[in-house]
Design a protein around this motif. Structure first.
Motif, PDB file in Angstrom:
ATOM      1  N   ASP A  31       0.840  -1.186   0.000  1.00  0.00           N
ATOM      2  CA  ASP A  31       0.000   0.000   0.000  1.00  0.00           C
ATOM      3  C   ASP A  31       0.888   1.254   0.000  1.00  0.00           C
ATOM      4  O   ASP A  31       1.218   1.809   1.049  1.00  0.00           O
ATOM      5  N   THR A  41      11.319  10.234  -0.158  1.00  0.00           N
ATOM      6  CA  THR A  41      12.663   9.640  -0.215  1.00  0.00           C
ATOM      7  C   THR A  41      13.508  10.103  -1.410  1.00  0.00           C
ATOM      8  O   THR A  41      14.723  10.033  -1.350  1.00  0.00           O
ATOM      9  N   GLY A 114      27.481  -1.963   8.496  1.00  0.00           N
ATOM     10  CA  GLY A 114      26.232  -1.449   7.909  1.00  0.00           C
ATOM     11  C   GLY A 114      26.538  -0.682   6.631  1.00  0.00           C
ATOM     12  O   GLY A 114      27.488  -1.007   5.896  1.00  0.00           O
ATOM     13  N   CYS A 115      25.758   0.352   6.397  1.00  0.00           N
ATOM     14  CA  CYS A 115      25.956   1.147   5.174  1.00  0.00           C
ATOM     15  C   CYS A 115      27.273   1.909   5.204  1.00  0.00           C
ATOM     16  O   CYS A 115      27.721   2.413   4.174  1.00  0.00           O
ATOM     17  N   PHE A 160      15.395   0.046  -0.479  1.00  0.00           N
ATOM     18  CA  PHE A 160      16.684  -0.592  -0.739  1.00  0.00           C
ATOM     19  C   PHE A 160      16.825  -1.182  -2.137  1.00  0.00           C
ATOM     20  O   PHE A 160      15.847  -1.556  -2.777  1.00  0.00           O
ATOM     21  N   GLY A 220      12.351   3.858  11.091  1.00  0.00           N
ATOM     22  CA  GLY A 220      12.772   4.865  10.098  1.00  0.00           C
ATOM     23  C   GLY A 220      12.977   6.237  10.701  1.00  0.00           C
ATOM     24  O   GLY A 220      13.957   6.916  10.397  1.00  0.00           O
ATOM     25  N   ARG A 221      12.069   6.637  11.605  1.00  0.00           N
ATOM     26  CA  ARG A 221      12.175   7.988  12.167  1.00  0.00           C
ATOM     27  C   ARG A 221      13.430   8.158  13.019  1.00  0.00           C
ATOM     28  O   ARG A 221      14.072   9.206  12.995  1.00  0.00           O
ATOM     29  N   PHE A 224      16.383   8.345  10.742  1.00  0.00           N
ATOM     30  CA  PHE A 224      16.316   9.639  10.061  1.00  0.00           C
ATOM     31  C   PHE A 224      16.866  10.749  10.963  1.00  0.00           C
ATOM     32  O   PHE A 224      17.691  11.568  10.538  1.00  0.00           O
ATOM     33  N   HIS A 255      25.767   9.376   1.623  1.00  0.00           N
ATOM     34  CA  HIS A 255      25.056   8.104   1.538  1.00  0.00           C
ATOM     35  C   HIS A 255      23.675   8.361   0.929  1.00  0.00           C
ATOM     36  O   HIS A 255      22.972   9.284   1.339  1.00  0.00           O
ATOM     37  N   ARG A 260      15.835  13.728   1.546  1.00  0.00           N
ATOM     38  CA  ARG A 260      15.557  14.772   2.553  1.00  0.00           C
ATOM     39  C   ARG A 260      16.697  14.891   3.560  1.00  0.00           C
ATOM     40  O   ARG A 260      16.947  15.960   4.105  1.00  0.00           O
ATOM     41  N   ASN A 285      18.664   3.018  -1.809  1.00  0.00           N
ATOM     42  CA  ASN A 285      19.756   2.839  -0.847  1.00  0.00           C
ATOM     43  C   ASN A 285      20.411   1.473  -1.092  1.00  0.00           C
ATOM     44  O   ASN A 285      19.813   0.437  -0.812  1.00  0.00           O
ATOM     45  N   SER A 287      22.970   0.374   0.427  1.00  0.00           N
ATOM     46  CA  SER A 287      23.741   0.081   1.634  1.00  0.00           C
ATOM     47  C   SER A 287      25.213   0.448   1.434  1.00  0.00           C
ATOM     48  O   SER A 287      25.519   1.547   0.993  1.00  0.00           O
ATOM     49  N   PHE A 315      26.246   6.405   6.660  1.00  0.00           N
ATOM     50  CA  PHE A 315      25.707   6.097   8.002  1.00  0.00           C
ATOM     51  C   PHE A 315      24.770   4.918   7.866  1.00  0.00           C
ATOM     52  O   PHE A 315      24.260   4.648   6.766  1.00  0.00           O
ATOM     53  N   GLY A 316      24.568   4.192   8.938  1.00  0.00           N
ATOM     54  CA  GLY A 316      23.642   3.064   8.850  1.00  0.00           C
ATOM     55  C   GLY A 316      23.657   2.193  10.083  1.00  0.00           C
ATOM     56  O   GLY A 316      23.958   2.661  11.197  1.00  0.00           O
TER      57      GLY A 316
HETATM   58  N1  ACO Z   1       4.148   4.385   1.392  1.00  0.00           N
HETATM   59  C1  ACO Z   1       3.141   5.079   1.913  1.00  0.00           C
HETATM   60  N2  ACO Z   1       3.081   5.430   3.219  1.00  0.00           N
HETATM   61  C2  ACO Z   1       4.127   5.059   4.000  1.00  0.00           C
HETATM   62  C3  ACO Z   1       5.216   4.302   3.510  1.00  0.00           C
HETATM   63  C4  ACO Z   1       5.192   3.984   2.136  1.00  0.00           C
HETATM   64  N3  ACO Z   1       6.188   3.286   1.543  1.00  0.00           N
HETATM   65  N4  ACO Z   1       6.078   4.076   4.525  1.00  0.00           N
HETATM   66  C5  ACO Z   1       5.557   4.654   5.616  1.00  0.00           C
HETATM   67  N5  ACO Z   1       4.361   5.232   5.308  1.00  0.00           N
HETATM   68  C6  ACO Z   1       3.450   5.954   6.180  1.00  0.00           C
HETATM   69  C7  ACO Z   1       3.601   5.560   7.630  1.00  0.00           C
HETATM   70  O1  ACO Z   1       2.883   4.393   7.919  1.00  0.00           O
HETATM   71  C8  ACO Z   1       3.030   6.794   8.325  1.00  0.00           C
HETATM   72  O2  ACO Z   1       1.622   6.701   8.317  1.00  0.00           O
HETATM   73  P1  ACO Z   1       0.788   7.104   9.633  1.00  0.00           P
HETATM   74  O3  ACO Z   1       1.114   8.552   9.845  1.00  0.00           O
HETATM   75  O4  ACO Z   1      -0.614   6.829   9.203  1.00  0.00           O
HETATM   76  O5  ACO Z   1       1.304   6.228  10.718  1.00  0.00           O
HETATM   77  C9  ACO Z   1       3.432   7.952   7.400  1.00  0.00           C
HETATM   78  O6  ACO Z   1       3.766   7.343   6.130  1.00  0.00           O
HETATM   79  C10 ACO Z   1       4.633   8.710   7.896  1.00  0.00           C
HETATM   80  O7  ACO Z   1       5.600   7.771   8.338  1.00  0.00           O
HETATM   81  P2  ACO Z   1       7.044   8.180   8.772  1.00  0.00           P
HETATM   82  O8  ACO Z   1       7.785   6.971   9.219  1.00  0.00           O
HETATM   83  O9  ACO Z   1       6.977   9.364   9.689  1.00  0.00           O
HETATM   84  O10 ACO Z   1       7.631   8.672   7.373  1.00  0.00           O
HETATM   85  P3  ACO Z   1       8.954   9.404   7.111  1.00  0.00           P
HETATM   86  O11 ACO Z   1       8.708  10.689   6.472  1.00  0.00           O
HETATM   87  O12 ACO Z   1       9.853   9.380   8.325  1.00  0.00           O
HETATM   88  O13 ACO Z   1       9.634   8.454   6.023  1.00  0.00           O
HETATM   89  C11 ACO Z   1      11.329   6.760   5.878  1.00  0.00           C
HETATM   90  C12 ACO Z   1       9.924   7.093   6.329  1.00  0.00           C
HETATM   91  C13 ACO Z   1      11.415   7.007   4.380  1.00  0.00           C
HETATM   92  C14 ACO Z   1      11.628   5.302   6.183  1.00  0.00           C
HETATM   93  C15 ACO Z   1      12.300   7.692   6.608  1.00  0.00           C
HETATM   94  O14 ACO Z   1      12.071   7.645   7.984  1.00  0.00           O
HETATM   95  C16 ACO Z   1      13.760   7.352   6.350  1.00  0.00           C
HETATM   96  O15 ACO Z   1      14.256   7.498   5.262  1.00  0.00           O
HETATM   97  N6  ACO Z   1      14.502   6.966   7.411  1.00  0.00           N
HETATM   98  C17 ACO Z   1      15.927   6.723   7.288  1.00  0.00           C
HETATM   99  C18 ACO Z   1      16.227   5.374   6.724  1.00  0.00           C
HETATM  100  C19 ACO Z   1      17.710   5.263   6.493  1.00  0.00           C
HETATM  101  O16 ACO Z   1      18.365   6.253   6.243  1.00  0.00           O
HETATM  102  N7  ACO Z   1      18.323   4.111   6.569  1.00  0.00           N
HETATM  103  C20 ACO Z   1      19.784   4.115   6.362  1.00  0.00           C
HETATM  104  C21 ACO Z   1      20.461   3.137   6.960  1.00  0.00           C
HETATM  105  S1  ACO Z   1      20.312   1.631   6.049  1.00  0.00           S
HETATM  106  C22 ACO Z   1      21.552   0.467   6.446  1.00  0.00           C
HETATM  107  O17 ACO Z   1      22.489   0.698   7.152  1.00  0.00           O
HETATM  108  C23 ACO Z   1      21.359  -0.947   5.944  1.00  0.00           C
END
Ligand code: ACO
Length: 377
Positions: A31, A41, A114-115, A160, A220-221, A224, A255, A260, A285, A287, A315-316
């Motif tokens: 969804d 993203t 990690g990443c 990913f 994710g938050r 982030f 990375h 954002r 991403n 990784s 970072f990761g």
């Molecule tokens: N499609 C639609 N809606 C979504 C999706 C999606 N793919 N994913 C989350 N949502 C919804 C959530 O359920 C939430 O809904 P709700 O308000 O009804 O609960 C809403 O969107 C907002 O969710 P948030 O988690 O606040 O969304 P955010 O703007 O923070 O984006 C994301 C989420 C993209 C995952 C972000 O937090 C992020 O990029 N985090 C960093 C991830 C990262 O950098 N990882 C790196 C390390 S990886 C490694 O080392 C392997």
């Protein structure tokens, strides 16, 4: 007289699988929507491994052009570092498979951070060369991270993708390669990005599959927030350690996790966004392959040239971060090396100005974050 040794980036290569998954494809699986993924993203599509792709085959495919460009063959290598979180097997380390497939006759180890892994690897290889221990080192970032993604979890599956990229380092007496680096870790946040089962604490069991505990789980938050904080802070420290200022950097290679995070990093660095290289729309991403893949593509596109100074940050999982300031090819000596001769007064004055601006920015940060939150909602 002691002559300083540098580790010059002398060759590079990449491999990306052919199979593309677009945001539209993901709309049919979970969804989500193209609009949400693009806005939140910056990702439009990602590559996923084909039937014949393994972590080791991808690492080798990225390494061969890197060796050729460096004018070396595999037998000239003194060390191979393969950075990954998705090796072919839990045991043996994939680095030995890569060593064998290349036909190299040297030590090889796998590095997992990690990443941040490949940037850790680049700093490690540089230290081996600077110490005089080794001459020619291959550093690969290879990742089939899709194997640990739950394609029913919309939070992670949109982010990913798979890829590999490699560089060859050779010794140089001219200023080149990594001028400064910072390696960071905060294990207190280990559960922000986590695969619960499959390690020695929780070996795989029937429950693992029932509950999807073999997939990446991510808050994710939390990641982030951590990334938005650490990117600018670590870049500033590492650039200062090289005796440089943010304006001196020709290109930033962050990375590719979320556009954002890059946007926030550029603003906190007081640098134009155009100086931050991004290919996240094409690959998501990947990784530990993310930073070297971006560097290779920036070179291919002519965004980088001999002598340019580049700041790279990853970072990761860990949570970890790693930052390097690199001089490509051979360039002018960095100001850090001539601090006590010309230009010292201007250097000190500029550093004082940066410190004051950083202080003002830190004081205003809570207000800035508050405005961002209102804008997002
Ligand atoms: N499609 C639609 N809606 C979504 C999706 C999606 N793919 N994913 C989350 N949502 C919804 C959530 O359920 C939430 O809904 P709700 O308000 O009804 O609960 C809403 O969107 C907002 O969710 P948030 O988690 O606040 O969304 P955010 O703007 O923070 O984006 C994301 C989420 C993209 C995952 C972000 O937090 C992020 O990029 N985090 C960093 C991830 C990262 O950098 N990882 C790196 C390390 S990886 C490694 O080392 C392997």
């Amino acid at each position: 007289m002691f002559k300083e040794r540098y580790a010059k980036i002398s060759g590079w290569g990449k491999y990306v699988p052919e199979h593309v998954i677009t945001n539209k494809d993901l709309e049919k699986m979970v969804d989500t929507s193209d609009e949400w993924i693009t806005q939140r993203t910056g990702i439009k599509e990602r590559r996923i491994r084909g039937e014949n792709d393994t972590n080791s085959s991808m690492a080798v495919a990225a390494s061969l052009p890197a060796l050729e460009m460096a004018g070396l063959t595999a037998v000239d290598l003194d060390l191979i570092i393969v950075c990954t979180s998705s090796p072919d097997y839990l045991l043996p380390p994939v680095s030995s498979q890569v060593q064998d497939m290349l036909g190299a006759n040297c030590g090889a180890f796998q590095l997992t951070a990690g990443c941040s892994g490949w940037v850790y690897g680049l700093a490690t290889a540089t230290s081996f060369i600077k110490s005089g221990m080794y001459n020619n080192i291959l550093v690969v970032g290879s990742e089939i991270i899709s194997f640990a993604i739950d394609y029913t979890d919309r939070q992670t599956c949109v982010l990913f993708g798979d890829a590999a990229a490699a560089v060859v380092l050779k010794p140089s007496e001219e200023p080149s390669g990594v001028l400064s680096f910072e390696l960071g870790s905060d294990g207190s946040e280990y559960d922000a990005l986590h695969v619960y089962d499959g390690g020695s604490t929780n070996p795989v069991s029937a429950i693992t599959y029932e509950q999807g505990r073999h997939y990446i789980h991510m808050d994710g938050r939390r990641v982030f927030k951590f990334a938005s904080r650490v990117v600018a802070q670590s870049l500033k420290r590492t650039i200062a350690d090289a005796g440089l200022f943010p304006d001196d950097i020709d290109l930033y290679i962050p990375h590719q996790a979320n556009a954002r995070i890059v946007d926030a990093g550029a603003r906190l660095m007081r640098q134009p966004l155009e100086k931050f290289y991004m290919n996240i729309h094409k690959y998501g991403n990947t990784s530990t392959a993310s930073v070297p893949l971006a560097m290779v593509e920036a070179l291919e596109e002519g965004r980088l040239k001999e002598g340019d100074k580049v700041a790279m940050i990853a970072f990761g999982a860990g949570l970890t971060w790693a930052t390097v300031v690199v001089q490509l090819g051979v360039g002018e000596i960095s100001p850090a090396h001539s601090l006590f001769s010309t230009g010292r007064a201007q250097y000190v004055a500029k550093r004082a100005r940066e410190t004051v601006l950083d202080g003002v920015q830190a004081a205003l940060l809570p207000l800035y974050t508050f405005i961002e939150r209102i804008r997002d909602n």
